[in-house]
Design an enzyme around this catalytic site. Structure first.
Site, mmCIF file in Angstrom:
data_model
loop_
_atom_site.group_PDB
_atom_site.id
_atom_site.type_symbol
_atom_site.label_atom_id
_atom_site.label_comp_id
_atom_site.label_asym_id
_atom_site.label_seq_id
_atom_site.Cartn_x
_atom_site.Cartn_y
_atom_site.Cartn_z
ATOM 1 N N GLU A 145 0.820 -1.223 0.000
ATOM 2 C CA GLU A 145 0.000 0.000 0.000
ATOM 3 C C GLU A 145 0.855 1.275 0.000
ATOM 4 O O GLU A 145 0.832 2.072 0.935
ATOM 5 C CB GLU A 145 -0.969 -0.017 1.176
ATOM 6 C CG GLU A 145 -1.990 -1.135 1.070
ATOM 7 C CD GLU A 145 -3.151 -1.011 2.052
ATOM 8 O OE1 GLU A 145 -3.008 -0.321 3.073
ATOM 9 O OE2 GLU A 145 -4.208 -1.600 1.767
ATOM 10 N N GLU A 305 -6.585 -8.332 -0.514
ATOM 11 C CA GLU A 305 -6.975 -8.325 0.898
ATOM 12 C C GLU A 305 -8.443 -7.967 1.031
ATOM 13 O O GLU A 305 -8.945 -7.096 0.319
ATOM 14 C CB GLU A 305 -6.214 -7.233 1.665
ATOM 15 C CG GLU A 305 -4.762 -7.461 1.886
ATOM 16 C CD GLU A 305 -4.136 -6.286 2.669
ATOM 17 O OE1 GLU A 305 -4.853 -5.597 3.418
ATOM 18 O OE2 GLU A 305 -2.935 -6.060 2.495
HETATM 19 C C1 GLA Z 1 -4.190 -2.805 4.770
HETATM 20 C C2 GLA Z 1 -2.816 -3.407 4.884
HETATM 21 C C3 GLA Z 1 -2.741 -4.568 5.806
HETATM 22 C C4 GLA Z 1 -3.575 -4.351 7.045
HETATM 23 C C5 GLA Z 1 -4.990 -4.029 6.645
HETATM 24 C C6 GLA Z 1 -5.916 -3.857 7.820
HETATM 25 O O1 GLA Z 1 -4.935 -3.227 3.724
HETATM 26 O O2 GLA Z 1 -2.242 -3.732 3.637
HETATM 27 O O3 GLA Z 1 -1.383 -4.770 6.154
HETATM 28 O O4 GLA Z 1 -3.033 -3.315 7.792
HETATM 29 O O5 GLA Z 1 -4.984 -2.835 5.917
HETATM 30 O O6 GLA Z 1 -7.243 -3.653 7.420
#
Ligand code: GLA
Ligand code: ZN
Length: 671
Positions: A145, A305
């Site tokens: 991210e 995710e």
């Molecule tokens: C993001 C991150 C993860 C985690 C999630 C929690 O998407 O990439 O490492 O912190 O948020 O929701």
């Protein structure tokens, strides 16, 4: 990639050997086939300039490999070690307010730091050399991210270099930045500073504003490019050794700081993290999936995710209700995902994400509601996944979405601080989505010829070249819709002389004289002057005062000094037509306009209630996804189409019922 991936982020460096062994058993039980790791392990891999430690990870990766799981191999470069930040403070970024950060959080490094880049490259080279031959690695996951704008002296000097490259001379820079305004003429490159809270910009109740749009716009481009360079550095190291393994980084949907369309060129498979807001309308999640798929529309994306149940970072972190997990997972698949992956496979013990759900909970066994739902979902995906992977969407409707326009429109000073690009995009997406149309997102320079309808809300910034692209599209039979505040500035944020909407004036057959604006809660109305609009609708915020040239007026304003002047126009141009919607209409009004223009679904079927439908295709099959977003049963009329249910193999046509929150994937048998 023909495997449908089911799994997610795993942090075995947080766990004992016994727990890792137990987890591997539980993963099997839940039908999990991929783990992403090590996402945040740089500090464990490297304890000083020269000391690296890989033995602990060798053990873990060997176990994972032996258990037959696929691996999404992360590079761990999202958080540099504390010792590194301490020894080389230049790595730490400076924020918008000019404050130098201390070590903490994550993705807090200066993207232009040479020391960061050097250490990151070294680590990735070592990971690639040591683990790259592992046959279970199906994907590389760079960073995590990316989100690290910086205003440090190094970024400032790199910004100057970037500008020199772009504009060559200071004369040209002074011209495009319009520095004759407020006595800003630059005589030396060194006089140029980063636009921030210390110079041209300020934070106005959450909205970032600027005195010089052109400077801020260039800094946004420069930052997006600088961060992309960090990603590209790692990408190249991996690809040089293993060109056949796809490389990705996890995106975040409509994420303003990074121009993902530009990034997409260097990403082999788009992946992203979907966290629908609690209680938010489901079309918004579909919209984000559609944007992510559209970044590379000739292939599926990956849902990298999602949370199995609750998050920890929202104001209210509701658990997903029974059924939500399956529905949201299939929503991603229905919009083009070839994976369902979670953050996180096991819930951590300490720090802020200990209250973020995981497939395996603190209790440590599989006897939980969440684990059972994950297992059931894994079972379904096990059966269906391979029949879905590789299929794509071929849509006839597109929305123009342009990051540069997003930056420029919201940096614009006036006419209203209520004007947010995404709000307008959402309204038109919502309307199109209700018609059952499959929707792509495109940029103003995309080839538009496959679309029968292209909608471009608030296309404030547009170059002459892209104006011609749209003109050609309409001339050749396309239908184009744009809305207020369009065609105002060119690519360096200089206003078009000779009347708005600048390069779109010809195709729209109008000129816009003024943009009125009213405070929140004050409205005008659009009154039909043709059958195009079915009744009067409220409009608000910005009101373009439009003069028709070749266009005809379809609706007029009901009030104020521009009463009776056009608010909606249509221009027949070549074999197509172009519409201008001069104000921000209430949703029902936009729905009514779009119903008239949308090609709707590719299939002749009828759905009732909040049933969402999408179509994915491969060379053999057309797959219809039916998603019931309601808490009650809903009817679907498949008419004369013959389908086969991918899961039950039952044949269906005519009337069908779908249970509350249930999903169905049907293969079309006849056409
Ligand atoms: C993001 C991150 C993860 C985690 C999630 C929690 O998407 O990439 O490492 O912190 O948020 O929701
Ligand atoms: Zn910096």
């Amino acid at each position: 990639m023909s495997t449908f991936f089911y799994g997610g982020d795993y942090n075995p460096d947080q766990w004992s050997d016994e727990i890792v062994d137990l987890d591997l058993e539980l993963f099997k039980k839940a039908n999990i086939n991929i783990v992403t790791l090590p996402v945040f392990s740089w500090a464990k891999f490297q304890s000083s300039d020269t000391e690296y430690h890989f033995e602990w990870f060798d053990k873990i990766i060997n176990k994972i490999t032996a258990s037959g799981l696929n691996i999404c191999m992360a590079t761990s470069t999202a958080v540099q070690p504390a010792w590194m930040s301490h020894k080389y403070p230049e790595i730490l970024p400076v924020d918008f307010e000019g404050r130098k950060r201390a070590f903490g959080g994550r993705v807090k490094f200066c993207p232009n730091s040479e020391i960061y880049r050097e250490f990151a490259s070294k680590l990735v080279t070592k990971l690639v050399e040591r683990y790259g031959n592992n046959k279970n690695i199906k994907l590389w996951h760079v960073g995590n991210e990316y989100d690290n704008w910086c205003y440090c002296p190094k970024c400032q000097s790199e910004f100057r270099n970037w500008l020199k490259e772009k504009y060559s001379t200071l004369d040209e820079l002074n011209r495009v930045w319009y520095t004759s305004f407020w006595g800003h003429t630059f005589y030396s490159w060194d006089e140029i500073v980063a636009p921030s809270g210390l110079s041209e910009m300020w934070n106005d109740n959450g909205r970032v504003r600027t005195n010089f749009q052109s400077i801020s716009l260039d800094y946004a481009r420069f930052m997006s490019d600088s961060i992309l360079d960090c990603y590209k550095l790692e990408y190249k190291i991996i690809k040089d050794r293993f060109p056949q393994i796809p490389v990705t980084t996890n995106f975040m949907g409509f994420f303003k700081p990074l121009n993902y369309f530009k990034w997409a060129e260097f990403i082999d498979v788009i992946s992203w993290d979907s966290y629908p807001g609690v209680g938010e309308p489901y079309f918004l999640t579909s919209m984000r999936h559609d944007l992510m798929r559209s970044l590379k529309k000739d292939r599926p994306f990956l849902l990298m995710e999602q949370t199995p149940s609750q998050t920890n970072w929202a104001p209210y972190n509701s658990c997903k209700r029974p059924g939500d997990l399956k529905l949201q997972s299939f929503q991603a698949i229905a919009h083009g995902s070839d994976s369902v992956m979670f953050f996180q496979l096991r819930r951590s013990v300490g720090a802020c994400e200990k209250l973020h759900s995981g497939v395996i909970d603190h209790v440590g066994h599989g006897e939980t509601r969440v684990f059972r739902e994950c297992t059931e979902l894994g079972d379904v995906l096990n059966k269906l996944g391979s029949q879905i992977t590789g299929s794509i969407m071929e849509n006839k409707t597109a929305i123009i979405f342009d990051w540069e326009n997003w930056w420029a429109l919201e940096y614009s000073s006036g006419p209203s601080t209520e004007l947010f690009y995404l709000n307008e995009i959402e309204k038109y997406y919502n309307a199109l989505h209700k018609t059952g149309a499959g929707i792509d997102f495109v940029t103003p320079d995309s080839d538009l010829s496959q679309y029968s309808l292209v909608v471009a809300p608030c296309l404030y910034l547009i170059s002459n070249r892209n104006g011609r692209n749209i003109e050609t599209y309409v001339k050749n039979g396309g239908k184009f819709v744009t809305s207020f505040m369009s065609g105002v500035v060119n690519e360096t944020d200089l206003a078009y002389l000779g009347g708005y909407p600048g390069p779109l004036s010809n195709v729209l057959g109008i000129w816009v004289e003024e943009f009125d604006s009213l405070p929140k809660g004050k409205f005008n109305t659009g009154i039909p002057t043709s059958s195009f609009l079915d009744r009067e609708y409220k409009c608000e915020m910005v009101f373009d005062i439009i003069h028709t040239l070749n266009a005809q007026s379809l609706a007029i304003y009901g009030n104020d000094y521009y009463k009776d002047l056009p608010v909606i126009t249509k221009n027949i141009f070549g074999s197509g037509d172009a519409y201008y919607i001069g104000s921000s209409f209430e949703q029902d009004g936009i729905d009514s306009i779009i119903r008239k223009l949308s090609p709707g679904s590719d299939l002749n079927i009828e759905v009732f209630g909040n049933v969402e439908t999408t179509l994915r295709k491969n060379s053999m099959d057309k797959l219809l996804f039916l998603l019931n977003h309601d808490e009650c049963k809903n009817k679907i009329d498949l008419k004369n189409n013959q389908f086969q249910n991918l899961q039950t193999l039952e044949k269906h046509s005519g009337q069908l019922e779908l249970n509350a929150k249930d999903v169905m994937v049907l293969r079309l048998l006849n056409e």
